[in-house]
Design a protein around this motif. Sequence first.
Motif, PDB file in Angstrom:
ATOM      1  N   SER A  46      47.630   8.825  -5.561  1.00  0.00           N
ATOM      2  CA  SER A  46      49.028   8.112  -5.499  1.00  0.00           C
ATOM      3  C   SER A  46      49.576   8.164  -4.391  1.00  0.00           C
ATOM      4  O   SER A  46      50.093   6.991  -3.644  1.00  0.00           O
ATOM      5  CB  SER A  46      50.026   8.381  -6.634  1.00  0.00           C
ATOM      6  N   PHE A  47      49.434   9.499  -3.899  1.00  0.00           N
ATOM      7  CA  PHE A  47      50.067   9.501  -2.320  1.00  0.00           C
ATOM      8  C   PHE A  47      49.117   8.856  -1.421  1.00  0.00           C
ATOM      9  O   PHE A  47      49.838   8.061  -0.329  1.00  0.00           O
ATOM     10  CB  PHE A  47      50.150  10.966  -2.241  1.00  0.00           C
ATOM     11  N   LEU A  48      48.156   8.840  -1.623  1.00  0.00           N
ATOM     12  CA  LEU A  48      47.082   8.172  -0.527  1.00  0.00           C
ATOM     13  C   LEU A  48      47.094   6.836  -0.668  1.00  0.00           C
ATOM     14  O   LEU A  48      47.211   6.028   0.158  1.00  0.00           O
ATOM     15  CB  LEU A  48      45.567   8.860  -0.777  1.00  0.00           C
ATOM     16  N   LEU A  49      47.226   6.173  -1.930  1.00  0.00           N
ATOM     17  CA  LEU A  49      47.467   5.039  -2.051  1.00  0.00           C
ATOM     18  C   LEU A  49      48.646   4.282  -1.659  1.00  0.00           C
ATOM     19  O   LEU A  49      48.629   3.373  -0.780  1.00  0.00           O
ATOM     20  CB  LEU A  49      47.496   4.426  -3.657  1.00  0.00           C
ATOM     21  N   ILE A  50      49.674   5.025  -1.583  1.00  0.00           N
ATOM     22  CA  ILE A  50      50.993   4.515  -0.842  1.00  0.00           C
ATOM     23  C   ILE A  50      50.930   4.677   0.509  1.00  0.00           C
ATOM     24  O   ILE A  50      51.195   3.567   1.329  1.00  0.00           O
ATOM     25  CB  ILE A  50      52.226   5.463  -1.380  1.00  0.00           C
ATOM     26  N   VAL A  51      50.123   5.481   1.097  1.00  0.00           N
ATOM     27  CA  VAL A  51      49.945   5.535   2.702  1.00  0.00           C
ATOM     28  C   VAL A  51      49.034   4.583   3.060  1.00  0.00           C
ATOM     29  O   VAL A  51      49.323   3.925   3.855  1.00  0.00           O
ATOM     30  CB  VAL A  51      49.481   6.909   3.137  1.00  0.00           C
TER      31      VAL A  51
END
Lengths: 142, 156
Positions: A46-51
């Motif tokens: 989720s963090f990587l997707l947002i970034v």
Amino acid sequence: MEKDYKKLFMNLEDAKPSDELFEKIILRIGKEERMTVAKKRIIFFSFLLIVSSFGLVYSFIAVQEALVNSGFFQFFSLIFSDFSIVATYWQNFLLTLLESLPVIAVVISLVMLSLVLGFSTFLMKDIQFINSNNIIRKNHGF
Amino acid sequence: MDFKKFCESKIFIVFFIIGEIILLLLAFETGAIVGFKGANFSCNMDKNYERNFGGQNAPDMKGAFEGGHGIFGQIIKIDADSIIIKDVNSNEKVISTKGDVTVKKFQEKIKVSDLKVDDRIVVIGNPNDNGEIEAKLIRWMPNPPKAGEQPTINNK
């Protein structure tokens, strides 16, 4: 009376767990472990997707600006306004388009797009896994 | 044959790898051609800068090769057989209008002499040995409307 009870309990067979119980417990432990890993992966992806989504938006804006600054849009518009002349000098036209194409910006935005798609796929798989496990839990009452 | 099975077959994988290699080589060749032409034009432009722009020193191109097959920019000078254009990056280029040039404004054909300083034009042509672009097509483009201004069709 007391003797009768003793006799009764002595003759009773011990409760035996089913043969599949061990296997089920091991499978359940395995699933729980995978669930824990999947939950951690969901947070991570989720963090990587947002970034990467922010990166994708930024790279698309950069591509758009680069296309305007290099004159690519203006060259490309000649296909619609002067098709016959463009067809005559198609080699020059093609080279003009290639020369004005902001290759680095396009490559970066494509990399960003593939990252977003990749992270979304991993995320969806983990969410699906957790959802399917939750349904099994509900159906079996644990 | 099932498409999924075909995609997983060894023949498909071999063809896929060969196709990828061909694409890679084509991309490399295209890059080499475009790069060579760009480098050639930049070299000629640098050599002839003094002649083209009247004694000025050639600006530092910061290692970038300028393409010589087309330009989009604003006219800063019009001579009898050439036009000088400044592009978005403030690079100046000489457009030779000696040969057979088609100049278009909207749907009508116009003459090179009808163009004016500050007009925005798109040029398609060939780079020559003097570092100029021999124009084949010059397309007049309307100026973008300024902030708060309505766009006009007849942009003179």
